[in-house]
Motif scaffolding. Structure first.
Motif, PDB file in Angstrom:
ATOM      1  N   ASP A  94     -20.878 -12.777  62.963  1.00 53.46           N
ATOM      2  CA  ASP A  94     -20.662 -13.711  64.072  1.00 53.46           C
ATOM      3  C   ASP A  94     -21.658 -13.472  65.207  1.00 53.46           C
ATOM      4  OD1 ASP A  94     -18.548 -14.700  62.611  1.00 53.46           O
ATOM      5  OD2 ASP A  94     -17.005 -13.604  63.727  1.00 53.46           O
ATOM      6  N   MET A  95     -22.057 -12.208  65.390  1.00 54.93           N
ATOM      7  CA  MET A  95     -23.043 -11.872  66.428  1.00 54.93           C
ATOM      8  C   MET A  95     -24.452 -12.295  66.038  1.00 54.93           C
ATOM      9  SD  MET A  95     -21.962  -8.040  67.642  1.00 54.93           S
ATOM     10  CE  MET A  95     -23.396  -7.915  68.722  1.00 54.93           C
ATOM     11  N   LYS A  96     -24.613 -12.607  64.748  1.00 52.66           N
ATOM     12  CA  LYS A  96     -25.920 -12.985  64.200  1.00 52.66           C
ATOM     13  C   LYS A  96     -26.977 -11.895  64.389  1.00 52.66           C
ATOM     14  CE  LYS A  96     -25.074 -17.927  64.734  1.00 52.66           C
ATOM     15  NZ  LYS A  96     -24.550 -18.046  63.356  1.00 52.66           N
ATOM     16  N   VAL A  97     -26.568 -10.654  64.074  1.00 52.62           N
ATOM     17  CA  VAL A  97     -27.586  -9.603  64.001  1.00 52.62           C
ATOM     18  C   VAL A  97     -28.527  -9.957  62.857  1.00 52.62           C
ATOM     19  CG1 VAL A  97     -26.010  -7.859  64.917  1.00 52.62           C
ATOM     20  CG2 VAL A  97     -26.255  -8.114  62.432  1.00 52.62           C
ATOM     21  N   ALA A  98     -29.689  -9.341  62.824  1.00 51.60           N
ATOM     22  CA  ALA A  98     -30.688  -9.703  61.815  1.00 51.60           C
ATOM     23  C   ALA A  98     -30.421  -9.048  60.466  1.00 51.60           C
ATOM     24  CB  ALA A  98     -32.082  -9.319  62.303  1.00 51.60           C
ATOM     25  N   ALA A  99     -29.856  -7.835  60.485  1.00 51.76           N
ATOM     26  CA  ALA A  99     -29.599  -7.081  59.259  1.00 51.76           C
ATOM     27  C   ALA A  99     -28.660  -5.933  59.599  1.00 51.76           C
ATOM     28  CB  ALA A  99     -30.902  -6.543  58.669  1.00 51.76           C
ATOM     29  N   VAL A 100     -28.185  -5.262  58.556  1.00 51.46           N
ATOM     30  CA  VAL A 100     -27.227  -4.165  58.760  1.00 51.46           C
ATOM     31  C   VAL A 100     -27.661  -2.940  57.974  1.00 51.46           C
ATOM     32  CG1 VAL A 100     -24.840  -3.399  58.437  1.00 51.46           C
ATOM     33  CG2 VAL A 100     -25.303  -5.760  59.125  1.00 51.46           C
ATOM     34  N   VAL A 101     -27.615  -1.784  58.634  1.00 51.28           N
ATOM     35  CA  VAL A 101     -27.773  -0.490  57.976  1.00 51.28           C
ATOM     36  C   VAL A 101     -26.380   0.112  57.895  1.00 51.28           C
ATOM     37  CG1 VAL A 101     -28.774   1.817  58.130  1.00 51.28           C
ATOM     38  CG2 VAL A 101     -30.100  -0.178  58.889  1.00 51.28           C
ATOM     39  N   GLY A 102     -25.872   0.324  56.692  1.00 52.42           N
ATOM     40  CA  GLY A 102     -24.513   0.830  56.520  1.00 52.42           C
ATOM     41  C   GLY A 102     -23.909   0.263  55.258  1.00 52.42           C
ATOM     42  N   HIS A 103     -22.684   0.577  54.996  1.00 50.57           N
ATOM     43  CA  HIS A 103     -21.803   1.506  55.698  1.00 50.57           C
ATOM     44  C   HIS A 103     -21.968   2.887  55.065  1.00 50.57           C
ATOM     45  CE1 HIS A 103     -18.975  -1.820  57.401  1.00 50.57           C
ATOM     46  NE2 HIS A 103     -20.109  -2.371  57.034  1.00 50.57           N
ATOM     47  N   LEU A 104     -21.165   3.847  55.500  1.00 50.22           N
ATOM     48  CA  LEU A 104     -21.249   5.202  54.944  1.00 50.22           C
ATOM     49  C   LEU A 104     -20.528   5.328  53.613  1.00 50.22           C
ATOM     50  CD1 LEU A 104     -21.871   8.367  55.664  1.00 50.22           C
ATOM     51  CD2 LEU A 104     -19.432   8.413  56.092  1.00 50.22           C
ATOM     52  N   ASN A 105     -19.260   4.891  53.581  1.00 56.70           N
ATOM     53  CA  ASN A 105     -18.380   5.118  52.437  1.00 56.70           C
ATOM     54  C   ASN A 105     -18.432   3.955  51.448  1.00 56.70           C
ATOM     55  OD1 ASN A 105     -17.010   6.024  55.144  1.00 56.70           O
ATOM     56  ND2 ASN A 105     -16.424   7.525  53.617  1.00 56.70           N
ATOM     57  N   SER A 106     -18.393   4.278  50.169  1.00 57.03           N
ATOM     58  CA  SER A 106     -18.395   3.236  49.141  1.00 57.03           C
ATOM     59  C   SER A 106     -17.175   2.330  49.248  1.00 57.03           C
ATOM     60  CB  SER A 106     -18.440   3.871  47.750  1.00 57.03           C
ATOM     61  OG  SER A 106     -19.649   4.554  47.539  1.00 57.03           O
ATOM     62  N   GLY A 107     -16.010   2.932  49.508  1.00 54.80           N
ATOM     63  CA  GLY A 107     -14.780   2.153  49.594  1.00 54.80           C
ATOM     64  C   GLY A 107     -14.757   1.173  50.746  1.00 54.80           C
ATOM     65  N   ILE A 115     -18.923  -9.769  52.501  1.00 52.24           N
ATOM     66  CA  ILE A 115     -18.994 -10.549  53.744  1.00 52.24           C
ATOM     67  C   ILE A 115     -20.445 -10.753  54.165  1.00 52.24           C
ATOM     68  CG2 ILE A 115     -18.400 -10.521  56.201  1.00 52.24           C
ATOM     69  CD1 ILE A 115     -15.827  -9.008  55.364  1.00 52.24           C
ATOM     70  N   TYR A 116     -21.247  -9.696  54.094  1.00 54.32           N
ATOM     71  CA  TYR A 116     -22.663  -9.820  54.461  1.00 54.32           C
ATOM     72  C   TYR A 116     -23.379 -10.802  53.542  1.00 54.32           C
ATOM     73  CZ  TYR A 116     -21.840  -5.599  57.246  1.00 54.32           C
ATOM     74  OH  TYR A 116     -21.355  -4.689  58.162  1.00 54.32           O
ATOM     75  N   SER A 117     -23.074 -10.732  52.258  1.00 51.68           N
ATOM     76  CA  SER A 117     -23.699 -11.648  51.308  1.00 51.68           C
ATOM     77  C   SER A 117     -23.351 -13.101  51.633  1.00 51.68           C
ATOM     78  CB  SER A 117     -23.255 -11.303  49.881  1.00 51.68           C
ATOM     79  OG  SER A 117     -23.836 -12.178  48.945  1.00 51.68           O
ATOM     80  N   GLU A 118     -22.086 -13.325  51.964  1.00 51.86           N
ATOM     81  CA  GLU A 118     -21.641 -14.689  52.257  1.00 51.86           C
ATOM     82  C   GLU A 118     -22.259 -15.251  53.528  1.00 51.86           C
ATOM     83  OE1 GLU A 118     -17.422 -14.186  52.293  1.00 51.86           O
ATOM     84  OE2 GLU A 118     -17.222 -14.413  50.112  1.00 51.86           O
ATOM     85  N   CYS A 119     -22.512 -14.380  54.520  1.00 48.69           N
ATOM     86  CA  CYS A 119     -23.095 -14.889  55.772  1.00 48.69           C
ATOM     87  C   CYS A 119     -24.611 -14.732  55.817  1.00 48.69           C
ATOM     88  CB  CYS A 119     -22.442 -14.236  56.988  1.00 48.69           C
ATOM     89  SG  CYS A 119     -22.962 -12.550  57.348  1.00 48.69           S
ATOM     90  N   GLY A 120     -25.198 -14.229  54.722  1.00 52.01           N
ATOM     91  CA  GLY A 120     -26.651 -14.192  54.610  1.00 52.01           C
ATOM     92  C   GLY A 120     -27.336 -13.041  55.316  1.00 52.01           C
ATOM     93  N   LEU A 121     -26.601 -11.942  55.581  1.00 48.13           N
ATOM     94  CA  LEU A 121     -27.214 -10.792  56.244  1.00 48.13           C
ATOM     95  C   LEU A 121     -27.679  -9.756  55.226  1.00 48.13           C
ATOM     96  CD1 LEU A 121     -25.103  -9.803  59.387  1.00 48.13           C
ATOM     97  CD2 LEU A 121     -27.301 -10.947  59.290  1.00 48.13           C
ATOM     98  N   PRO A 122     -28.934  -9.326  55.274  1.00 49.88           N
ATOM     99  CA  PRO A 122     -29.372  -8.208  54.433  1.00 49.88           C
ATOM    100  C   PRO A 122     -28.649  -6.927  54.851  1.00 49.88           C
ATOM    101  CG  PRO A 122     -31.256  -9.410  55.317  1.00 49.88           C
ATOM    102  CD  PRO A 122     -30.050  -9.891  56.046  1.00 49.88           C
TER     103      PRO A 122
END
Length: 376
Positions: A94-107, A115-122
């Motif tokens: 929703d904030m429209k960041v450009a990309a995401v580094v994360g998360h830590l845990n697989s679960g 969610i990232y895939s659906e909103c188009g965020l790498p």
């Protein structure tokens, strides 16, 4: 006349400076990890790595498509909880960041990746190692270190070959990280002729393992494999010593390969029986590891754990893709991440068609005199 000329020159200079300032683009990169709770030391380390990358990028004065870019890190806490993690993922969308580094845990990373895939965020994870992450067919999802297939199998080979183990007990925390890692170890160990004499279960909030360990002790395993993180592994090692299990080797994945486990074990001598595996080269053998860690330690003394070099490289790979694409739009630069050939601190970063590293490394770690020491 001279005063009028000075005013004209001054006004022109202000217009020029204003035009230059208008050309600067602010690009927000999200970072998510647990920065509260029992795994906060991992999360803060990851965040430090991404923050150091952002500072280095801004110091260089990066331009994308002819415009100067100022990077900002948007750091969020998922508390190692899937529900909170998906809420944070939606917030970053929703904030429209450009990309995401994360998360830590697989679960947490696996449901967030949808969610990232659906909103188009790498998204590039520096630490989530469950193989399923890149098997769901989501777009723009990457992992920048080896997965559990490599770590679990590698530790089973180590138990059989190096330790000469004939029997093993397995404990896992039933999380999206610990359970599959333990299953891979178990399957590979059995294929190597190791008899699994027990498979016990706990959770990622537990601190008392006396009952589990007492049951295992009676079966006299050569090694115990633990699939989980150091907040549980530390007390487990202390309780093993209390139960007279000081001759049993203790194996685990990157989740227990931290400096914090020494403190969490309460100084138990069983720490000397630990061998863990990290999904990458040792810091000494990383292409830029030694120099990078010296800078990290100077800025964040005493905070280094495991994954910060990977979160640093993940951030740099995102910026590199932007520069090659000439755009900060995720729809434009996102596909360029797949084509990365970036010389990072950790390795030469290249991804295969599923978003995994093409040539992942692995390092076995032991603890000598309370300090991490790589075996390879």
């Amino acid at each position: 006349m001279k005063t009028k000329l000075n005013l004209i020159v001054g006004a022109a200079a202000l217009l020029w400076a204003g035009a230059g300032m208008a050309q600067e683009v602010v690009v927000k990169i999200g970072h998510v990890a647990p920065t509260s709770g029992g795994q906060a030391h991992y999360g803060k380390d990851n965040e430090n790595g991404a923050r150091l990358a952002v500072e280095d990028l801004n110091a260089k004065g990066v331009t994308v498509g002819g415009k100067k870019v100022k990077f900002e890190l948007v750091a969020e806490d998922d508390a190692a909880d899937a529900k909170q993690g998906t809420a944070v993922a939606q917030k970053l969308c929703d904030m429209k960041v450009a990309a995401v580094v994360g998360h830590l845990n697989s679960g947490v990373t696996i449901p967030a990746s949808k969610i990232y895939s659906e909103c188009g965020l790498p998204m590039i994870t520096p630490s989530a190692t469950n193989p399923k992450l890149t098997q769901n067919g989501y777009k723009n999802i990457y992992r920048i270190l080896a997965n559990d297939n490599a770590l679990g199998a590698g530790l089973a080979f180590y138990a059989s070959g190096t330790l000469g183990a004939k029997t093993a007990a397995v404990i896992d925390d039933r999380t999206g990280y610990g359970q599959p890692l333990a299953e891979i170890f178990k399957k590979t160990a059995e294929a190597k002729g190791i008899k699994i004499v027990a498979h016990e279960y706990t959770n990622d909030k537990a601190t008392d393992f006396t009952a589990i360990l007492t049951s295992i002790k009676s079966k006299k395993p050569d090694v115990i494999f633990y699939g989980g993180m150091d907040p549980q592994a530390g007390p487990m090692l202390r309780q093993m010593e209390q139960l007279g299990m000081s001759n049993v080797k203790f194996l685990g994945g990157d989740g227990i390969c931290t400096t914090e486990i020494v403190k969490l074990s309460g100084g138990a001598k069983t720490i000397e029986n630990v061998t863990c595996a990290e999904g990458g080269a040792s810091i000494q053998k990383m292409p830029g590891g030694t120099a990078w860690k010296a800078r990290y330690d100077a800025k964040y003394p005493g905070q280094f754990q495991v994954y910060s070099p990977y979160s640093y490289d993940a951030t740099m790979v995102i910026a590199d893709a932007m520069q090659r694409a000439g755009s900060t739009d995720p729809k434009v630069f996102g596909p360029e991440i797949a084509k990365s050939n970036y010389k990072g601190v950790t390795t030469q970063v290249q991804f295969d068609g599923s978003g995994e590293l093409k040539v992942p490394a692995m390092t076995f770690i032991v603890f000598r005199d309370g300090k991490k020491s790589p075996l390879n």
